[in-house]
Design a protein around this motif. Structure first.
Motif, mmCIF file in Angstrom:
data_model
loop_
_atom_site.group_PDB
_atom_site.id
_atom_site.type_symbol
_atom_site.label_atom_id
_atom_site.label_comp_id
_atom_site.label_asym_id
_atom_site.label_seq_id
_atom_site.Cartn_x
_atom_site.Cartn_y
_atom_site.Cartn_z
ATOM 1 N N ALA A 266 0.851 -1.192 0.000
ATOM 2 C CA ALA A 266 0.000 0.000 0.000
ATOM 3 C C ALA A 266 0.881 1.233 0.000
ATOM 4 O O ALA A 266 2.030 1.199 0.458
ATOM 5 C CB ALA A 266 -0.930 0.010 1.214
ATOM 6 N N ASN A 267 0.324 2.326 -0.503
ATOM 7 C CA ASN A 267 1.082 3.569 -0.631
ATOM 8 C C ASN A 267 0.171 4.756 -0.351
ATOM 9 O O ASN A 267 -1.034 4.710 -0.622
ATOM 10 C CB ASN A 267 1.677 3.685 -2.032
ATOM 11 N N TYR A 268 0.783 5.822 0.186
ATOM 12 C CA TYR A 268 0.069 7.089 0.368
ATOM 13 C C TYR A 268 0.929 8.238 -0.148
ATOM 14 O O TYR A 268 2.131 8.291 0.147
ATOM 15 C CB TYR A 268 -0.275 7.345 1.835
ATOM 16 N N GLN A 269 0.337 9.129 -0.917
ATOM 17 C CA GLN A 269 1.000 10.335 -1.389
ATOM 18 C C GLN A 269 0.080 11.525 -1.160
ATOM 19 O O GLN A 269 -1.037 11.565 -1.666
ATOM 20 C CB GLN A 269 1.348 10.226 -2.877
ATOM 21 N N GLY A 270 0.581 12.471 -0.351
ATOM 22 C CA GLY A 270 -0.202 13.658 -0.063
ATOM 23 C C GLY A 270 0.698 14.852 0.176
ATOM 24 O O GLY A 270 1.348 14.943 1.228
ATOM 25 N N GLY A 271 0.793 15.743 -0.790
ATOM 26 C CA GLY A 271 1.654 16.908 -0.641
ATOM 27 C C GLY A 271 3.112 16.516 -0.530
ATOM 28 O O GLY A 271 3.644 15.757 -1.342
ATOM 29 N N ALA A 272 3.776 16.994 0.520
ATOM 30 C CA ALA A 272 5.200 16.723 0.698
ATOM 31 C C ALA A 272 5.479 15.345 1.286
ATOM 32 O O ALA A 272 6.621 14.886 1.280
ATOM 33 C CB ALA A 272 5.816 17.787 1.615
ATOM 34 N N LEU A 273 4.445 14.666 1.790
ATOM 35 C CA LEU A 273 4.623 13.390 2.472
ATOM 36 C C LEU A 273 4.251 12.208 1.579
ATOM 37 O O LEU A 273 3.208 12.223 0.923
ATOM 38 C CB LEU A 273 3.756 13.338 3.733
ATOM 39 N N SER A 274 5.119 11.202 1.575
ATOM 40 C CA SER A 274 4.822 9.929 0.922
ATOM 41 C C SER A 274 5.177 8.806 1.879
ATOM 42 O O SER A 274 6.121 8.921 2.666
ATOM 43 C CB SER A 274 5.625 9.772 -0.375
ATOM 44 N N ALA A 275 4.432 7.706 1.806
ATOM 45 C CA ALA A 275 4.708 6.558 2.668
ATOM 46 C C ALA A 275 4.264 5.292 1.966
ATOM 47 O O ALA A 275 3.378 5.312 1.099
ATOM 48 C CB ALA A 275 3.991 6.700 4.011
ATOM 49 N N GLY A 276 4.899 4.172 2.335
ATOM 50 C CA GLY A 276 4.531 2.908 1.721
ATOM 51 C C GLY A 276 4.900 1.738 2.604
ATOM 52 O O GLY A 276 5.761 1.837 3.486
ATOM 53 N N ALA A 277 4.238 0.601 2.370
ATOM 54 C CA ALA A 277 4.516 -0.625 3.123
ATOM 55 C C ALA A 277 4.239 -1.815 2.224
ATOM 56 O O ALA A 277 3.368 -1.759 1.341
ATOM 57 C CB ALA A 277 3.641 -0.703 4.374
ATOM 58 N N ALA A 278 4.989 -2.917 2.448
ATOM 59 C CA ALA A 278 4.811 -4.107 1.624
ATOM 60 C C ALA A 278 5.216 -5.354 2.386
ATOM 61 O O ALA A 278 5.997 -5.293 3.349
ATOM 62 C CB ALA A 278 5.640 -3.992 0.344
ATOM 63 N N TRP A 279 4.691 -6.495 1.938
ATOM 64 C CA TRP A 279 5.014 -7.802 2.501
ATOM 65 C C TRP A 279 5.133 -8.800 1.363
ATOM 66 O O TRP A 279 4.311 -8.813 0.438
ATOM 67 C CB TRP A 279 3.925 -8.251 3.474
ATOM 68 N N LEU A 280 6.183 -9.625 1.417
ATOM 69 C CA LEU A 280 6.396 -10.691 0.447
ATOM 70 C C LEU A 280 6.567 -12.009 1.194
ATOM 71 O O LEU A 280 7.354 -12.085 2.142
ATOM 72 C CB LEU A 280 7.643 -10.419 -0.394
ATOM 73 N N HIS A 281 5.849 -13.048 0.773
ATOM 74 C CA HIS A 281 5.965 -14.386 1.356
ATOM 75 C C HIS A 281 6.250 -15.382 0.241
ATOM 76 O O HIS A 281 5.583 -15.387 -0.792
ATOM 77 C CB HIS A 281 4.672 -14.778 2.073
ATOM 78 N N VAL A 282 7.261 -16.247 0.473
ATOM 79 C CA VAL A 282 7.635 -17.271 -0.511
ATOM 80 C C VAL A 282 7.726 -18.620 0.187
ATOM 81 O O VAL A 282 8.327 -18.739 1.252
ATOM 82 C CB VAL A 282 8.997 -16.952 -1.177
#
Length: 364
Positions: free
Chosen positions: A188-204
């Motif tokens: 998931a990702n968020y972009q708003g003005g000067a701030l950006s953030a993201g997170a992810a998960w990978l399973h194998v």
């Protein structure tokens, strides 16, 4: 009369061709990245070498879209990596086809980046300006997209008030072993003005256990300082990052955790210890002028029996919109007998390794 008929046919043909061209767009693009590097310790010796891809790697690509109506498109992307210095080809770039909708998002099938690349990597310097040599030790979290998922189906949503999300599933393709060398990932990702953030998960599951599955074996450090190709029973990678823009300066921080359990040496067949990595990175990019930018990062990586410190700086100078030059330095220190290995290099014979490089890139 014949000239009239011929004129009508020619006019109709031109109209059909014009409509087809307008509905479909295909572009050829790519990058050449090459330079020179000095590495102070590679298996006990200093190394001077020509390089191919200290930042991005060299590749060519084709991508295109076809309008289907109602805000929908067919999309495709076909890329191939290669070495400028040797001409060797690499299967380290995506190839996929799919459908894209303004309202519903994008669904693609093929050989693709996972969600760690899409949603977490942009906040680590290796996933952006820094590039290849700035990867965390062994690129353990895949922030430098060392490996792509084969047999994968991926979905990316449109943006909802700055929020977007995605998911991926990569099939094992193994008859009677559905979960052997399969993978899934969310982000998931968020972009708003000067701030950006993201997170992810990978399973194998069962990484590298089959030749036609989701992933090939992964490079890991051994308990006595060696580096080996590993098949892995279970891999989990989590990553969270954020950045904030202040004028011409972008400050970012990233954290990731990668664990590898039920490890087997892919070449020798021997069982090896499980290993986990926690990576803590802070980085910044400063655009001094339209042509000159500076970047730097520090990463602390902790494993169960060892840890690594890595620092790197880089300066790029744009000669034009398509061509730039760069200089960079990367230093890595490892503890407890663990190998120091700056990404794309062979291990040092000690716990330290320094790379100093310079190169030129051209985009087309």
């Amino acid at each position: 009369m014949n000239s009239t008929i011929h004129g009508s046919i020619a006019g109709a043909s031109l109209a059909i061709l014009s409509t087809t061209c307008a509905a479909q767009a295909v572009s050829l693009y790519g990058e050449l990245d090459t330079g020179l590097a000095y590495v102070n310790n590679v298996n006990g010796h200093a190394q001077y070498r020509a390089t191919s891809g200290l930042i991005d790697g060299s590749y060519w690509g084709l991508q295109g879209t076809e309008e289907l109506g109602g805000g929908a498109k067919a999309v495709f992307r076909l890329e191939r990596g290669f070495s400028v210095t040797s001409g060797e080809g690499f299967n380290d770039h995506p190839a996929y086809v799919g459908l894209q909708s303004d309202a519903f998002g994008t669904l693609t099938l093929g050989h693709q980046y996972d969600l760690v690349h899409d949603y977490f990597a942009p906040f680590a310097l290796t996933g952006g300006t820094g590039g290849t040599a700035f990867a965390h030790p062994f690129d353990n979290d895949n922030a430098n997209n060392t490996y792509l998922a084969s047999n994968s189906v991926k979905y990316a949503s449109p943006s909802f008030g700055g929020f977007s999300l995605g998911g991926m599933y990569a099939f094992s393709n193994e008859a009677g072993a559905f979960a052997n060398n399969r993978a899934y990932s969310i982000g998931a990702n968020y972009q708003g003005g000067a701030l950006s953030a993201g997170a992810a998960w990978l399973h194998v599951n069962g990484r590298g256990n089959t030749s036609g599955g989701a992933y090939d074996p992964v490079v890991l450090p051994g308990s006595t300082g060696e580096v080996f190709n590993a098949n892995v029973g279970t891999q989990n990678t989590y990553g969270v990052g954020a950045s904030y823009t202040i004028g011409d300066f972008v400050l970012a921080a990233a954290w990731s955790r990668s664990t590898y359990s039920d490890v087997v040496n892919a070449d020798a067949g021997d069982a090896a210890p499980s290993v986990g990595f926690s990576n803590y990175e802070v980085n910044g990019v400063y655009q001094l002028t339209p042509a000159i930018s500076f970047a730097g990062m520090y990463t602390y990586t902790k494993a169960s029996t060892a840890h690594w410190h890595e620092g790197a700086v880089q300066m790029t100078y744009a000669l034009s919109k398509r061509t730039d030059t760069y200089v960079e330095a990367v230093y890595q220190h490892a503890s407890s007998g663990a190998p120091a290995v700056i990404n794309t290099n062979d291990p040092s014979s000690s716990g330290n390794q320094l790379l100093i490089g310079a190169g030129i890139r051209h985009h087309f």
